[in-house]
Motif scaffolding. Structure first.
Motif, PDB file in Angstrom:
ATOM      1  N   PHE A   1       0.828  -1.203   0.000  1.00 48.67           N
ATOM      2  CA  PHE A   1       0.000   0.000   0.000  1.00 48.67           C
ATOM      3  C   PHE A   1       0.868   1.261   0.000  1.00 48.67           C
ATOM      4  CE2 PHE A   1      -2.249   3.218   2.667  1.00 48.67           C
ATOM      5  CZ  PHE A   1      -3.175   3.600   1.714  1.00 48.67           C
ATOM      6  N   GLY A   2       0.497   2.231  -0.850  1.00 46.59           N
ATOM      7  CA  GLY A   2       1.303   3.427  -1.057  1.00 46.59           C
ATOM      8  C   GLY A   2       1.368   4.370   0.124  1.00 46.59           C
ATOM      9  N   GLY A   3       0.645   4.073   1.206  1.00 44.40           N
ATOM     10  CA  GLY A   3       0.729   4.903   2.402  1.00 44.40           C
ATOM     11  C   GLY A   3       1.654   4.350   3.459  1.00 44.40           C
ATOM     12  N   PHE A   4       2.269   3.195   3.202  1.00 43.23           N
ATOM     13  CA  PHE A   4       3.143   2.586   4.199  1.00 43.23           C
ATOM     14  C   PHE A   4       4.462   3.341   4.330  1.00 43.23           C
ATOM     15  CE2 PHE A   4       1.325  -1.993   4.128  1.00 43.23           C
ATOM     16  CZ  PHE A   4       0.447  -1.655   5.134  1.00 43.23           C
TER      17      PHE A   4
ATOM     18  N   VAL B   1     -20.802   0.372 -15.516  1.00 44.33           N
ATOM     19  CA  VAL B   1     -19.588   1.083 -15.103  1.00 44.33           C
ATOM     20  C   VAL B   1     -19.448   0.786 -13.617  1.00 44.33           C
ATOM     21  CG1 VAL B   1     -18.429   3.309 -14.847  1.00 44.33           C
ATOM     22  CG2 VAL B   1     -19.908   2.884 -16.832  1.00 44.33           C
ATOM     23  N   TYR B   2     -18.435  -0.001 -13.293  1.00 43.58           N
ATOM     24  CA  TYR B   2     -18.299  -0.580 -11.960  1.00 43.58           C
ATOM     25  C   TYR B   2     -17.183   0.128 -11.203  1.00 43.58           C
ATOM     26  CZ  TYR B   2     -16.389  -4.021  -8.664  1.00 43.58           C
ATOM     27  OH  TYR B   2     -15.858  -4.641  -7.564  1.00 43.58           O
ATOM     28  N   TRP B   3     -17.459   0.498  -9.942  1.00 37.20           N
ATOM     29  CA  TRP B   3     -16.435   1.182  -9.148  1.00 37.20           C
ATOM     30  C   TRP B   3     -16.334   0.591  -7.754  1.00 37.20           C
ATOM     31  CZ3 TRP B   3     -16.773   6.692  -6.678  1.00 37.20           C
ATOM     32  CH2 TRP B   3     -15.518   7.029  -6.129  1.00 37.20           C
ATOM     33  N   CYS B   4     -15.180   0.019  -7.470  1.00 40.99           N
ATOM     34  CA  CYS B   4     -14.794  -0.387  -6.124  1.00 40.99           C
ATOM     35  C   CYS B   4     -13.804   0.653  -5.616  1.00 40.99           C
ATOM     36  CB  CYS B   4     -14.163  -1.773  -6.151  1.00 40.99           C
ATOM     37  SG  CYS B   4     -13.367  -2.255  -4.614  1.00 40.99           S
ATOM     38  N   THR B   5     -14.072   1.231  -4.446  1.00 39.57           N
ATOM     39  CA  THR B   5     -13.284   2.371  -3.966  1.00 39.57           C
ATOM     40  C   THR B   5     -12.025   1.963  -3.205  1.00 39.57           C
ATOM     41  OG1 THR B   5     -14.451   2.552  -1.844  1.00 39.57           O
ATOM     42  CG2 THR B   5     -15.410   3.713  -3.739  1.00 39.57           C
ATOM     43  N   ALA B   6     -11.726   0.676  -3.136  1.00 37.71           N
ATOM     44  CA  ALA B   6     -10.551   0.211  -2.395  1.00 37.71           C
ATOM     45  C   ALA B   6      -9.264   0.636  -3.089  1.00 37.71           C
ATOM     46  CB  ALA B   6     -10.591  -1.311  -2.259  1.00 37.71           C
ATOM     47  N   ASP B   7      -8.161   0.413  -2.413  1.00 38.00           N
ATOM     48  CA  ASP B   7      -6.829   0.618  -2.975  1.00 38.00           C
ATOM     49  C   ASP B   7      -6.312  -0.735  -3.462  1.00 38.00           C
ATOM     50  OD1 ASP B   7      -3.732   0.841  -2.801  1.00 38.00           O
ATOM     51  OD2 ASP B   7      -4.386   2.913  -2.531  1.00 38.00           O
ATOM     52  N   VAL B   8      -5.535  -0.733  -4.539  1.00 40.79           N
ATOM     53  CA  VAL B   8      -4.997  -2.003  -5.025  1.00 40.79           C
ATOM     54  C   VAL B   8      -3.999  -2.600  -4.045  1.00 40.79           C
ATOM     55  CG1 VAL B   8      -5.385  -1.575  -7.482  1.00 40.79           C
ATOM     56  CG2 VAL B   8      -3.232  -0.840  -6.420  1.00 40.79           C
ATOM     57  N   GLY B   9      -3.580  -1.840  -3.032  1.00 36.43           N
ATOM     58  CA  GLY B   9      -2.700  -2.374  -2.006  1.00 36.43           C
ATOM     59  C   GLY B   9      -3.366  -3.381  -1.097  1.00 36.43           C
TER      60      GLY B   9
ATOM     61  N   ILE C   1      -6.473  -6.613  -0.636  1.00 41.34           N
ATOM     62  CA  ILE C   1      -7.038  -7.720  -1.412  1.00 41.34           C
ATOM     63  C   ILE C   1      -8.289  -7.279  -2.172  1.00 41.34           C
ATOM     64  CG2 ILE C   1      -8.407  -8.572   0.540  1.00 41.34           C
ATOM     65  CD1 ILE C   1      -6.723 -10.727  -2.234  1.00 41.34           C
ATOM     66  N   THR C   2      -9.064  -6.354  -1.600  1.00 45.86           N
ATOM     67  CA  THR C   2     -10.266  -5.903  -2.310  1.00 45.86           C
ATOM     68  C   THR C   2      -9.900  -5.267  -3.641  1.00 45.86           C
ATOM     69  OG1 THR C   2     -11.333  -5.529  -0.180  1.00 45.86           O
ATOM     70  CG2 THR C   2     -12.384  -4.539  -2.107  1.00 45.86           C
ATOM     71  N   GLY C   3      -8.814  -4.506  -3.658  1.00 43.02           N
ATOM     72  CA  GLY C   3      -8.354  -3.910  -4.906  1.00 43.02           C
ATOM     73  C   GLY C   3      -7.859  -4.946  -5.896  1.00 43.02           C
ATOM     74  N   HIS C   4      -7.164  -5.980  -5.399  1.00 46.41           N
ATOM     75  CA  HIS C   4      -6.714  -7.070  -6.271  1.00 46.41           C
ATOM     76  C   HIS C   4      -7.905  -7.745  -6.955  1.00 46.41           C
ATOM     77  CE1 HIS C   4      -2.952  -6.617  -4.160  1.00 46.41           C
ATOM     78  NE2 HIS C   4      -2.412  -7.719  -4.640  1.00 46.41           N
ATOM     79  N   SER C   5      -8.848  -8.196  -6.102  1.00 45.55           N
ATOM     80  CA  SER C   5      -9.922  -9.060  -6.593  1.00 45.55           C
ATOM     81  C   SER C   5     -11.033  -8.303  -7.297  1.00 45.55           C
ATOM     82  CB  SER C   5     -10.517  -9.865  -5.426  1.00 45.55           C
ATOM     83  OG  SER C   5      -9.533 -10.692  -4.836  1.00 45.55           O
ATOM     84  N   TYR C   6     -11.328  -7.061  -6.807  1.00 40.87           N
ATOM     85  CA  TYR C   6     -12.534  -6.393  -7.297  1.00 40.87           C
ATOM     86  C   TYR C   6     -12.302  -5.006  -7.886  1.00 40.87           C
ATOM     87  CZ  TYR C   6     -14.563 -10.451  -5.172  1.00 40.87           C
ATOM     88  OH  TYR C   6     -14.854 -11.756  -4.868  1.00 40.87           O
TER      89      TYR C   6
END
Length: 657
Positions: free
Chosen positions: A171-174, A308-316, A318-323
């Motif tokens: 995650f880019g905030g680490f 048009v699908y939007w998941c607001t998670a960060d790719v850092g 698992i939610t960002g990876h999967s969804y």
């Protein structure tokens, strides 16, 4: 949980049936259709998943066996099959009408934007894959991705998957220290980062953090760094080690055939922080994860080509990876990525994105919803969000009153809500309503996804009575399950498979969460078992007390923990943020205690209520109750705090104690 666990008295009676017009067009369009799928999967899980894998994904070579469970708890899915998730997310769409369809729609924090079609994204992924090969990355090498929320983050993941490199997204905030720990744990060979990234109106100097992490040979495995130019501030570059992405891209070929990988080849390692000790490297492999994220995206979000699908998670996370990346792109969907976050300078930014891009499916966290409630409904009410047709929540249980606000203010009482329970370890969503089939109850994740055999049991693995708290388990393997803890197979066994006694030699996956099933078989996740309070022999889930508090009009957000007490064993302490129109007072404390007593019973009445302007949360939005327990007890904070969003919150809470 013992037999003294009290039954939840917060029985949620409100029931919302799927709208007929939604069900009519849904992929799974009735309760009967869901129950037929579920029964089919339960009767023969291997046949169920094998049929879907054949129908839904591209395979270079068929598998020899759908599930090998001969060495539990170490599973193999589609063993012998050859597949590539990057191919399934990109190449197979290029021969269809999706070739020129938007694949990734990106909104930057300062207001810039970009749209990549499937063809364009495929080209950029191939260019980055060729660049990685040029820099010496080969199959099996670990590549760290430490990036802002920009298209290149998704490109980097897909490029690694394309050549068989194992990505570990940080995650880019680490901090530099957290980055160093993860680079060393994964023995990372190459880091993909950016000069900087925008976060809440400020630039985060990512490349500098990487430099600090690897300084003085602290990460000896790191040989190369690939840097994306995002913020264009002055950036130190080390000759022969550091490379600018835009310079490499200028000469990189757009042709890079996807490697034919074994279904059980490592896809990624994602590090999750524990309460103590070093982070766990959760391992996911290629074939089963591809299938599971594909199917959960398809059925739970009812994905159509027009969405048009939007998941607001960060790719850092698992939610960002999967969804954000793998599930939507495997389905040929248009997925939105947003670099920013709600903040005082732009509290309506999420609603602006929905209005601008006509988002139809919106997937966010309960903590974000509670933040929006605190800001007031006048902000979303000024935006046109009529495009929305489906809402979702992820990350932690949602309080019923927050669910109702989401339903009323954002969904305008017409959008189904899929409240999803799952974990980094499960790879994808496990318990959720299918929106065209299952009636919803505010606060309940409802029923398991087809193929997931979930249960609530005691420590002996025996099912507990309905409406009684117990341990949430999964009784049968599923394709998206983690395979091990990287480099620590014993830790994998002890953490997830040895808490609950095997029944007739059959292993139970232990989720670490407490839960109950109601009279309709719906699952209510009570939170981590660490978040259960023992008051005078009665065990209370923190979720229950928090839900009671949040149902009071003065409370925007609540976090409940236990504090050691000589008489009761534990005393309930509640940390509360107030709605902006209310003020903290002794009278309000008394009123809130009485309110909890009325909603649950005298046993659940907090002994101590503390008001705060904010709560300590991870960067993915989860409340860090472990830290609140420490503060409530007046102890020094220890253990891993690398996921904490804002340390100043802790300082303020300690000053107020």
């Amino acid at each position: 949980m013992s037999d003294t666990t009290i039954e939840s008295i917060l029985h949620e009676q409100r029931l919302f049936q799927p709208a007929p017009e939604f069900s009519q067009g849904a992929t799974v369009n009735s309760l009967a259709a869901y129950e037929e799928l579920y029964a089919k999967a339960a009767a023969d899980p291997a046949a169920f998943w094998g049929e879907l894998a054949q129908q839904e994904l591209h395979w270079f070579k068929p598998w020899k066996q759908v599930l090998d469970w001969s060495n539990p708890p170490f599973a193999k899915w589609f063993d012998g099959g050859k597949i590539n998730i990057s191919y399934n997310c990109l190449d197979r769409h290029l021969t269809t009408d999706r070739r020129n369809k938007p694949a990734l729609v990106w909104e930057g924090e300062p207001g810039d934007s970009r749209t990549l079609t499937y063809f364009e994204l495929h080209q950029e992924v191939c260019q980055m894959a060729n660049t990685l090969l040029k820099l010496g990355v080969v199959k099996g090498d670990r590549v760290a991705i430490y990036m802002p929320m920009i298209p290149e983050a998704a490109t980097a993941m897909l490029a690694c998957a394309r050549i068989g490199a194992v990505h570990t997204v940080i995650f880019g905030g680490f901090s530099a220290e957290a980055v160093r720990d993860r680079l060393n744990a994964g023995e990372v060979k190459l880091v993909i980062t950016a000069d900087g990234g925008w976060r809440k109106d400020a630039i985060v100097p990512l490349k500098l953090q990487v430099d600090n992490a690897i300084a003085d040979s602290a990460c000896p495995s790191v040989a190369k760094i690939l840097v994306v130019q995002r913020t264009k501030q002055e950036t130190a570059m080390v000759a022969n080690r550091d490379h600018w992405w835009h310079e490499e891209q200028a000469t990189a070929s757009t042709d890079c055939p996807a490697a034919e990988l074994d279904a059980e080849d490592l896809l990624f390692i994602l590090y999750t922080s524990g309460s103590t000790g070093k982070p766990k490297g959760v391992v996911h492999t290629t074939g089963g994860y591809n299938l599971y994220t594909h199917m959960t995206t398809k059925w739970i979000f009812d994905i159509k080509d027009s969405d048009v699908y939007w998941c607001t998670a960060d790719v850092g996370w698992i939610t960002g990876h999967s969804y954000i990346v793998y599930g939507p792109l495997s389905n040929g969907a248009t997925t939105v990525m947003y670099e920013g976050a709600p903040r005082p300078s732009n509290p309506g930014c999420f609603w602006d994105v929905i209005e601008k891009y006509k988002v139809t499916i919106f997937y966010t966290a309960p903590t974000a919803i509670r933040t929006f409630i605190k800001m007031g409904e006048e902000i979303p009410n000024t935006r046109d969000m009529s495009s929305l047709r489906l809402l979702g929540t992820v990350g932690e249980p949602i309080n019923p009153e927050a669910w109702m606000w989401y339903h009323r203010v954002i969904g305008k009482e017409r959008c189904p809500i899929v409240d999803t329970w799952w974990q980094t370890e499960t790879g994808g969503i496990m318990i959720t309503p299918l929106p065209g089939a299952i009636a919803t109850k505010p606060g309940s994740a409802t029923r398991p996804f087809p193929g997931i055999i979930a249960d609530v049991v005691d420590l002996d693995g025996q099912p507990v009575p309905r409406n009684t708290g117990g341990y949430l388990v999964v009784r049968h393997p599923w394709p998206g399950m983690m395979r091990t803890v990287y480099g620590e197979p014993d830790r994998f066994c002890t953490t997830y498979w040895e808490h609950i006694a095997p029944i007739d030699g059959k292993y139970l996956y232990f989720a670490g969460d407490g839960a109950r099933q109601d009279e309709d078989g719906y699952f209510w996740v009570m939170g981590r078992i660490d978040d259960v309070i023992n008051v005078s022999g009665h065990r209370l889930g923190t979720m229950e007390v928090e839900s009671a508090l949040v149902s009071h009009p003065a409370v925007a957000e609540a976090a409940v923990v236990g504090k050691p007490d000589d008489l009761k064993g534990e005393e309930i302490v509640a940390f509360i943020t107030l709605e902006h129109t209310f003020t903290a007072s002794d009278a309000l404390i008394k009123e809130l205690k009485q309110h909890v007593g009325k909603e649950i019973g005298a046993i659940a009445r907090p002994g101590d209520i503390r008001f705060t302007d904010s709560l300590p949360k991870t960067r993915s939005g989860k409340i860090m109750r472990r830290l609140l327990r420490t503060i409530a007890a007046g102890e020094e904070i220890t253990g891993d705090t690398s996921t904490l969003e804002d340390r100043s919150v802790l300082d303020r809470l300690r000053q107020d104690t």
